[in-house]
Design a protein around this motif. Sequence first.
Motif, PDB file in Angstrom:
ATOM      1  N   VAL A   1      12.911  44.568  17.198  1.00 12.96           N
ATOM      2  CA  VAL A   1      11.458  44.724  17.097  1.00 12.96           C
ATOM      3  C   VAL A   1      10.705  43.720  17.960  1.00 12.96           C
ATOM      4  CG1 VAL A   1      11.692  45.591  14.757  1.00 12.96           C
ATOM      5  CG2 VAL A   1      11.233  43.173  15.107  1.00 12.96           C
ATOM      6  N   LEU A   2      11.392  42.691  18.463  1.00 16.03           N
ATOM      7  CA  LEU A   2      10.667  41.663  19.213  1.00 16.03           C
ATOM      8  C   LEU A   2      10.054  42.186  20.519  1.00 16.03           C
ATOM      9  CD1 LEU A   2       9.833  38.721  19.254  1.00 16.03           C
ATOM     10  CD2 LEU A   2      12.013  38.162  20.345  1.00 16.03           C
ATOM     11  N   PRO A   3      10.795  42.872  21.398  1.00 19.78           N
ATOM     12  CA  PRO A   3      10.157  43.366  22.631  1.00 19.78           C
ATOM     13  C   PRO A   3       9.022  44.360  22.398  1.00 19.78           C
ATOM     14  CG  PRO A   3      12.532  43.312  22.893  1.00 19.78           C
ATOM     15  CD  PRO A   3      12.249  43.079  21.446  1.00 19.78           C
TER      16      PRO A   3
ATOM     17  N   ALA B   1      12.781  35.959  11.964  1.00 22.21           N
ATOM     18  CA  ALA B   1      13.051  34.599  12.433  1.00 22.21           C
ATOM     19  C   ALA B   1      13.365  33.668  11.267  1.00 22.21           C
ATOM     20  CB  ALA B   1      11.856  34.074  13.233  1.00 22.21           C
ATOM     21  N   PHE B   2      12.634  33.839  10.141  1.00 25.34           N
ATOM     22  CA  PHE B   2      12.895  33.008   8.960  1.00 25.34           C
ATOM     23  C   PHE B   2      14.305  33.245   8.424  1.00 25.34           C
ATOM     24  CE2 PHE B   2      13.002  33.118   4.272  1.00 25.34           C
ATOM     25  CZ  PHE B   2      12.877  31.765   4.019  1.00 25.34           C
TER      26      PHE B   2
ATOM     27  N   GLY C   1       1.358  43.736  12.012  1.00 26.52           N
ATOM     28  CA  GLY C   1       2.529  44.139  11.222  1.00 26.52           C
ATOM     29  C   GLY C   1       3.823  43.790  11.911  1.00 26.52           C
ATOM     30  N   GLY C   2       3.870  44.010  13.235  1.00 30.96           N
ATOM     31  CA  GLY C   2       5.080  43.631  13.972  1.00 30.96           C
ATOM     32  C   GLY C   2       5.303  42.138  13.973  1.00 30.96           C
ATOM     33  N   GLY C   3       4.225  41.365  14.071  1.00 32.86           N
ATOM     34  CA  GLY C   3       4.369  39.913  14.021  1.00 32.86           C
ATOM     35  C   GLY C   3       4.896  39.430  12.682  1.00 32.86           C
ATOM     36  N   ALA C   4       4.444  40.095  11.608  1.00 34.50           N
ATOM     37  CA  ALA C   4       4.961  39.731  10.280  1.00 34.50           C
ATOM     38  C   ALA C   4       6.453  40.031  10.181  1.00 34.50           C
ATOM     39  CB  ALA C   4       4.190  40.480   9.204  1.00 34.50           C
ATOM     40  N   LEU C   5       6.876  41.187  10.720  1.00 34.02           N
ATOM     41  CA  LEU C   5       8.300  41.523  10.692  1.00 34.02           C
ATOM     42  C   LEU C   5       9.112  40.548  11.538  1.00 34.02           C
ATOM     43  CD1 LEU C   5       8.217  45.432  10.930  1.00 34.02           C
ATOM     44  CD2 LEU C   5       8.831  44.040   8.942  1.00 34.02           C
TER      45      LEU C   5
END
Length: 288
Positions: free
Chosen positions: A97-99, A20-21, A11-15
Motif C-alpha cells: 500500500v505504500l507506493p 510501520a508500527f 486512510g492510506g496514511g493510517a494503514l
Amino acid sequence: MLNGQLTLAVGGGALAGLGAFLLIREILPATPALGPALRRLHQPAMVGRRPASSRRTEWLGGLARWLRPPTRDLALLDRTPEQYALSVLLSGLSGLVLPPLVGAGLATVGVGLPVALPVAAGIGLAVLFGLIAHHDVLAKAERARREFRRAICTYLDLVALQLSAAHGPVQALERAAAVCEGWVFERIREALRIAQLQMHSPWDELRALADEIGVAELGDVGAIMQSSGAEGAQVHETLRQRADSLRDQIRTDNLARAEAVTARLDVPGALLVFVLMGFVLYPFVSRI
C-alpha cells in the motif's frame, strides 16, 4: 474529487502507519511470552467442535504451511507458525500500500504518475518487506541461539557443582536450573517440569527440547546426564570439560564473526581512498 483524494490519502496514511508500527514491533526484541508455555502444560480437553478462535485462524495455518516457516527458529523464539505468517503478511501489505499512497499524495499536489508505476512498485515492496520480516526472524533466532549456548556453559558448571555436592542427577538438573534467571533457564525449567508431570526422564526431555529449538549443546547435557543416571558414573568432570570446550567454541565463533565484520569494513575504506585520490588528481587531470 479533491475531497475523495484527500480521504484516500488519509486512510492510506493510517494503514501505512499501522503497518510501520507492526513492522517495528516485530523488529524490536521482545521477552518470550510465558502464556504459551503455561498453555502447553495445561492443555484443555477438546471435546466436540473446535473453538471459534481456532476456526478464525485456520487461514493463517494454511498460509503458514504455504510459506514453510523456520520451525526450529520459531520454537526457539516461542512463536507459532501463525504468528510468523501474520507478521510476513502484514509486512507485505505495508509494502503493497505504500507506493499507491505516495502516488495519491502526489496526485493531491498535481503530480500525476502512471498507474502501472505504483502497482509495480507496490508488488516489489511487498516482496521486499516480506523477505525483511523473514530474515528478521532468522536474525533474532541466531542471536537467541548464541545466548542459549552461552547460558548452557553456566548451566553445565552449575550441574557439575550440584553433582559434586552429592546430589542426584535429576535433583542436580533441577537445582541448577532454579538458581539462575532469564528466558533460557525458564525454558530449561519448563522442560524439566514437563518431564516431571509426564513421568519422563529429564535428560530425554532436554534432548527433545534441543532437537525442537536446534541447540545441540543442550542435548549434550542430556546425554552426559543420562550416563550418570543409567550407569551411576561420576560425570562432573565431564560436564566441566564440556563447558570449557563450549566456551572455546563460542570464543572462536565470536572471533570469526569479528573478522568477517572487519573484512566488510575494508570495502568502504578502499572506496574512501579512491575518492581521496580523485580529489588529489583532479586538478592535474583538468589542466591536461
